[in-house]
Design a protein around this motif. Structure first.
Motif, PDB file in Angstrom:
ATOM      1  N   VAL A 280       0.888  -1.159   0.000  1.00  0.00           N
ATOM      2  CA  VAL A 280       0.000   0.000   0.000  1.00  0.00           C
ATOM      3  C   VAL A 280       0.922   1.204   0.000  1.00  0.00           C
ATOM      4  CG1 VAL A 280      -1.820   1.216   1.268  1.00  0.00           C
ATOM      5  CG2 VAL A 280      -1.628  -1.249   1.484  1.00  0.00           C
ATOM      6  N   GLY A 281       0.527   2.290  -0.704  1.00  0.00           N
ATOM      7  CA  GLY A 281       1.384   3.467  -0.786  1.00  0.00           C
ATOM      8  C   GLY A 281       1.752   4.019   0.585  1.00  0.00           C
ATOM      9  N   GLY A 282       2.996   4.380   0.751  1.00  0.00           N
ATOM     10  CA  GLY A 282       3.425   5.048   1.975  1.00  0.00           C
ATOM     11  C   GLY A 282       3.744   4.118   3.129  1.00  0.00           C
ATOM     12  N   LEU A 283       3.398   2.832   2.974  1.00  0.00           N
ATOM     13  CA  LEU A 283       3.646   1.909   4.085  1.00  0.00           C
ATOM     14  C   LEU A 283       5.111   1.490   4.051  1.00  0.00           C
ATOM     15  CD1 LEU A 283       2.111   0.428   6.356  1.00  0.00           C
ATOM     16  CD2 LEU A 283       1.860  -1.494   4.823  1.00  0.00           C
ATOM     17  N   VAL A 284       5.867   1.982   5.028  1.00  0.00           N
ATOM     18  CA  VAL A 284       7.301   1.683   5.017  1.00  0.00           C
ATOM     19  C   VAL A 284       7.544   0.228   5.420  1.00  0.00           C
ATOM     20  CG1 VAL A 284       8.117   4.035   5.358  1.00  0.00           C
ATOM     21  CG2 VAL A 284       7.508   2.646   7.336  1.00  0.00           C
ATOM     22  N   GLU A 285       8.716  -0.243   5.065  1.00  0.00           N
ATOM     23  CA  GLU A 285       9.085  -1.660   5.260  1.00  0.00           C
ATOM     24  C   GLU A 285       8.812  -2.136   6.687  1.00  0.00           C
ATOM     25  OE1 GLU A 285       9.729  -5.002   3.697  1.00  0.00           O
ATOM     26  OE2 GLU A 285       9.936  -3.239   2.415  1.00  0.00           O
ATOM     27  N   GLU A 286       9.098  -1.265   7.642  1.00  0.00           N
ATOM     28  CA  GLU A 286       8.967  -1.618   9.065  1.00  0.00           C
ATOM     29  C   GLU A 286       7.553  -2.122   9.403  1.00  0.00           C
ATOM     30  OE1 GLU A 286       9.713   1.833  11.391  1.00  0.00           O
ATOM     31  OE2 GLU A 286       9.289   0.796  13.285  1.00  0.00           O
ATOM     32  N   TYR A 287       6.565  -1.560   8.727  1.00  0.00           N
ATOM     33  CA  TYR A 287       5.190  -1.920   9.043  1.00  0.00           C
ATOM     34  C   TYR A 287       4.615  -2.960   8.093  1.00  0.00           C
ATOM     35  CZ  TYR A 287       5.719   2.098  11.996  1.00  0.00           C
ATOM     36  OH  TYR A 287       6.186   2.970  12.934  1.00  0.00           O
ATOM     37  N   ARG A 288       5.434  -3.386   7.129  1.00  0.00           N
ATOM     38  CA  ARG A 288       4.946  -4.419   6.229  1.00  0.00           C
ATOM     39  C   ARG A 288       5.206  -5.776   6.881  1.00  0.00           C
ATOM     40  NH1 ARG A 288       6.807  -2.680   0.617  1.00  0.00           N
ATOM     41  NH2 ARG A 288       5.691  -0.786   1.133  1.00  0.00           N
ATOM     42  N   SER A 289       4.591  -5.961   8.052  1.00  0.00           N
ATOM     43  CA  SER A 289       4.831  -7.155   8.844  1.00  0.00           C
ATOM     44  C   SER A 289       3.471  -7.744   9.240  1.00  0.00           C
ATOM     45  CB  SER A 289       5.650  -6.757  10.074  1.00  0.00           C
ATOM     46  OG  SER A 289       5.081  -7.262  11.252  1.00  0.00           O
ATOM     47  N   PRO A 290       3.419  -9.059   9.464  1.00  0.00           N
ATOM     48  CA  PRO A 290       2.130  -9.692   9.788  1.00  0.00           C
ATOM     49  C   PRO A 290       1.458  -9.116  11.039  1.00  0.00           C
ATOM     50  CG  PRO A 290       3.937 -11.297   9.884  1.00  0.00           C
ATOM     51  CD  PRO A 290       4.507 -10.049   9.334  1.00  0.00           C
ATOM     52  N   VAL A 291       2.231  -8.436  11.892  1.00  0.00           N
ATOM     53  CA  VAL A 291       1.659  -7.829  13.101  1.00  0.00           C
ATOM     54  C   VAL A 291       0.632  -6.752  12.727  1.00  0.00           C
ATOM     55  CG1 VAL A 291       2.228  -6.510  15.186  1.00  0.00           C
ATOM     56  CG2 VAL A 291       3.810  -8.249  14.353  1.00  0.00           C
ATOM     57  N   PHE A 292       0.855  -6.089  11.567  1.00  0.00           N
ATOM     58  CA  PHE A 292       0.012  -4.952  11.191  1.00  0.00           C
ATOM     59  C   PHE A 292      -1.075  -5.295  10.178  1.00  0.00           C
ATOM     60  CE2 PHE A 292       4.128  -3.264  12.588  1.00  0.00           C
ATOM     61  CZ  PHE A 292       3.678  -2.544  13.685  1.00  0.00           C
ATOM     62  N   SER A 293      -1.236  -6.589   9.873  1.00  0.00           N
ATOM     63  CA  SER A 293      -2.225  -6.992   8.860  1.00  0.00           C
ATOM     64  C   SER A 293      -3.617  -6.457   9.183  1.00  0.00           C
ATOM     65  CB  SER A 293      -2.311  -8.515   8.770  1.00  0.00           C
ATOM     66  OG  SER A 293      -1.070  -9.063   8.509  1.00  0.00           O
ATOM     67  N   THR A 294      -4.058  -6.656  10.430  1.00  0.00           N
ATOM     68  CA  THR A 294      -5.419  -6.257  10.797  1.00  0.00           C
ATOM     69  C   THR A 294      -5.587  -4.744  10.704  1.00  0.00           C
ATOM     70  OG1 THR A 294      -5.522  -8.142  12.277  1.00  0.00           O
ATOM     71  CG2 THR A 294      -7.187  -6.448  12.589  1.00  0.00           C
ATOM     72  N   ALA A 295      -4.624  -3.993  11.240  1.00  0.00           N
ATOM     73  CA  ALA A 295      -4.757  -2.529  11.265  1.00  0.00           C
ATOM     74  C   ALA A 295      -4.771  -1.953   9.851  1.00  0.00           C
ATOM     75  CB  ALA A 295      -3.637  -1.922  12.093  1.00  0.00           C
ATOM     76  N   VAL A 296      -3.891  -2.445   8.985  1.00  0.00           N
ATOM     77  CA  VAL A 296      -3.853  -1.955   7.604  1.00  0.00           C
ATOM     78  C   VAL A 296      -5.155  -2.360   6.899  1.00  0.00           C
ATOM     79  CG1 VAL A 296      -2.686  -2.176   5.374  1.00  0.00           C
ATOM     80  CG2 VAL A 296      -1.332  -1.966   7.452  1.00  0.00           C
ATOM     81  N   GLY A 297      -5.607  -3.586   7.155  1.00  0.00           N
ATOM     82  CA  GLY A 297      -6.854  -4.063   6.553  1.00  0.00           C
ATOM     83  C   GLY A 297      -8.053  -3.240   6.987  1.00  0.00           C
ATOM     84  N   LEU A 298      -8.038  -2.736   8.211  1.00  0.00           N
ATOM     85  CA  LEU A 298      -9.144  -1.906   8.697  1.00  0.00           C
ATOM     86  C   LEU A 298      -9.231  -0.606   7.900  1.00  0.00           C
ATOM     87  CD1 LEU A 298      -8.821  -2.481  12.540  1.00  0.00           C
ATOM     88  CD2 LEU A 298     -10.827  -2.993  11.156  1.00  0.00           C
ATOM     89  N   VAL A 299      -8.077  -0.062   7.526  1.00  0.00           N
ATOM     90  CA  VAL A 299      -8.083   1.149   6.700  1.00  0.00           C
ATOM     91  C   VAL A 299      -8.695   0.824   5.338  1.00  0.00           C
ATOM     92  CG1 VAL A 299      -6.639   2.864   5.542  1.00  0.00           C
ATOM     93  CG2 VAL A 299      -6.076   2.141   7.855  1.00  0.00           C
ATOM     94  N   LEU A 300      -8.272  -0.284   4.738  1.00  0.00           N
ATOM     95  CA  LEU A 300      -8.792  -0.669   3.416  1.00  0.00           C
ATOM     96  C   LEU A 300     -10.295  -0.928   3.479  1.00  0.00           C
ATOM     97  CD1 LEU A 300      -5.940  -3.147   2.403  1.00  0.00           C
ATOM     98  CD2 LEU A 300      -6.221  -0.790   1.681  1.00  0.00           C
ATOM     99  N   GLU A 301     -10.703  -1.636   4.516  1.00  0.00           N
ATOM    100  CA  GLU A 301     -12.117  -1.960   4.696  1.00  0.00           C
ATOM    101  C   GLU A 301     -12.911  -0.676   4.952  1.00  0.00           C
ATOM    102  OE1 GLU A 301     -14.850  -4.981   4.512  1.00  0.00           O
ATOM    103  OE2 GLU A 301     -12.691  -5.298   4.392  1.00  0.00           O
TER     104      GLU A 301
END
Ligand SMILES: Nc1ncnc2c1ncn2[C@@H]1O[C@H](COP(=O)(O)OP(=O)(O)OP(=O)(O)O)[C@@H](O)[C@H]1O
Ligand SMILES: [Mg+2]
Length: 410
Positions: A355-376
């Motif tokens: 996803v645009g702007g998402l730096v490598e540090e947050y491209r981790s399975p820990v953040f799947s739900t939070a990033v998905g909530l934005v998309l949803e």
């Protein structure tokens, strides 16, 4: 601006997404704070939870320089349950001769499918259309404008405890934010990590959290089964802490830094020793890595077997797209290898898709739900008042003009 708030058993995470000039999504802020007010995904301490929520959102605000008002909040825990239902209606159509299926017919059939008996203390969280049947023609994704006499809908209904949802909303409100909507955590995680191909083939998403393991099975492109197992990464840490007689925090550190659940992953063949600092004046204790593995592996096996049981009960044949592990627990060394061994299916660890702007540090399975909530949240916000219907591109001009008039003049 759309904000996703994942309130987990071990951490609370807020992600701020903004639409760029070309309509693309940019992640501009991420904030994480430890969580202490939940047990097995359910709020048990309002005060502690609201503090974690406020801290996580504040950190995300600092990063993005924007002020947050409303948040799309994830809900999970052992009170979540999913069932499949179907509804049928006669097509009234725009005009009697042609019987074209209208939006109204679709809304009516979904309403009919929603009519299942649920206990007083539970509420419908999500109603997701799987497929429609028009006059015995099965597997229709979008029946709108088709001609038919009888319209049937197959849906997946996800329910949650009323009080569980209320307490969660209360925490967010008391922290000073408005809840734009509640979204099932695993549905959000699925949106962030699963590919369309996997969903079509059928896939089981396994979110290995701290307190719970959430399983969401997709079949033919739509959710088919939702279950939660009330065990997660904390149990693994607890085992290490009890068996080795060390504090929980030390055990957690050992698990993350040196733990694994699959022996072949340590291909160097050397069984290193980990030095555990002594507590209360005791001397430091060396523990071989293989010993840690012998504690972790049986617990992970047990967890995967429980997941397998649920998947086998839900599906008549194994999911063709395999298993996707996500959540913090999926970062355990050897988790995917052990899972493939137990499920006898291809397994991978799923991190948020780019996803645009998402730096490598947050491209981790820990953040799947939070990033998905934005998309949803983005998808649901663009289909106002029609959360149950499948998303459609654009809206009729009249609707948009109506919205503009309302915004400008009322
Ligand atoms: N590198 C790692 N190796 C092994 N385990 C890890 C690693 N990183 C995190 N974990 C484990 O992941 C778990 C936390 O995962 P996650 O952040 O997804 O949970 P949560 O969302 O807070 O909880 P829940 O979804 O159950 O409410 C903890 O048990 C932690 O020990
Ligand atoms: Mg979680």
């Amino acid at each position: 601006m759309v904000v996703g708030l994942d309130i987990g058993t071990t951490k609370v995470c807020a992600v701020i997404g903004e639409r760029g000039e070309k309509g693309t999504l940019e992640i501009t802020g991420v904030g994480v704070s430890p969580s202490t007010g939940l047990r097995k995904g359910v709020v048990v301490n309002i005060e502690a939870t609201l503090r974690s929520v406020a801290a996580a959102i504040e950190a995300a605000e600092m990063m993005s320089g924007r002020e947050v008002y409303g948040v799309w909040t994830g809900i999970g825990g052992s009170h979540i349950d999913g069932i499949n239902s179907r509804g049928v209606v006669a097509v009234t159509g725009r005009n009697r001769e042609t019987r074209e299926i209208t939006e109204e017919d679709v809304a009516r059939v979904l309403e009919a499918a929603r009519a299942v008996v649920i206990p007083m203390d539970r509420q419908v969280l999500e109603l997701i259309p799987q497929a429609y049947i028009v006059d015995n023609q099965k597997g229709i994704r979008d029946p709108l404008d088709m001609i038919g006499v009888r319209l049937e809908a197959e849906v997946h209904i996800i329910t949650c405890s009323v009080t569980g949802a209320q307490n969660l909303i209360k925490c967010v409100n008391r922290a000073g934010f408005h809840v734009d909507g509640l979204v099932l955590q695993s549905l959000a995680a699925g949106r962030a990590v699963l590919t369309e191909e996997e969903k079509e083939l059928g896939v089981a998403l396994v979110d290995l959290g701290g307190g719970t393991t959430d399983v969401l099975v997709y079949s033919e492109g739509a959710p088919y089964s939702t279950t939660t197992i009330p065990a997660g990464g904390s149990q693994v840490t607890n085992d290490i802490s009890i068996m080795k007689n060390i504090p929980y925090d030390t055990a957690e550190k050992i698990k993350i830094e040196a733990g694994s659940c699959w022996e072949d992953i340590r291909s160097d063949g050397i069984d290193e020793e980990i030095i555990v600092p002594g507590v209360g004046g005791r001397p430091p204790l060396p523990i071989p890595r293989s010993e840690i593995e012998m504690i972790i592996r049986p617990r992970m096996e047990e967890l995967f077997f429980m997941v397998k049981e649920r998947i086998d009960a839900a599906l008549s044949r194994p999911p063709g797209g395999g298993i996707v592990l996500t959540g913090g627990g999926s970062q355990l060394l050897g988790a995917a290898e052990l899972a493939s061994f137990i499920f006898r299916l291809p397994c991978r660890v799923g991190s948020p898709l780019p996803v645009g702007g998402l730096v490598e540090e947050y491209r981790s399975p820990v953040f799947s739900t939070a990033v998905g909530l934005v998309l949803e949240g983005i998808q649901r916000a663009s289909v106002p008042g029609d959360r149950d219907a499948p998303a459609r591109e654009g809206r009729p001009l009249f609707g948009r003009i109506g919205d503009w008039i309302k915004k400008e003049f009322f």
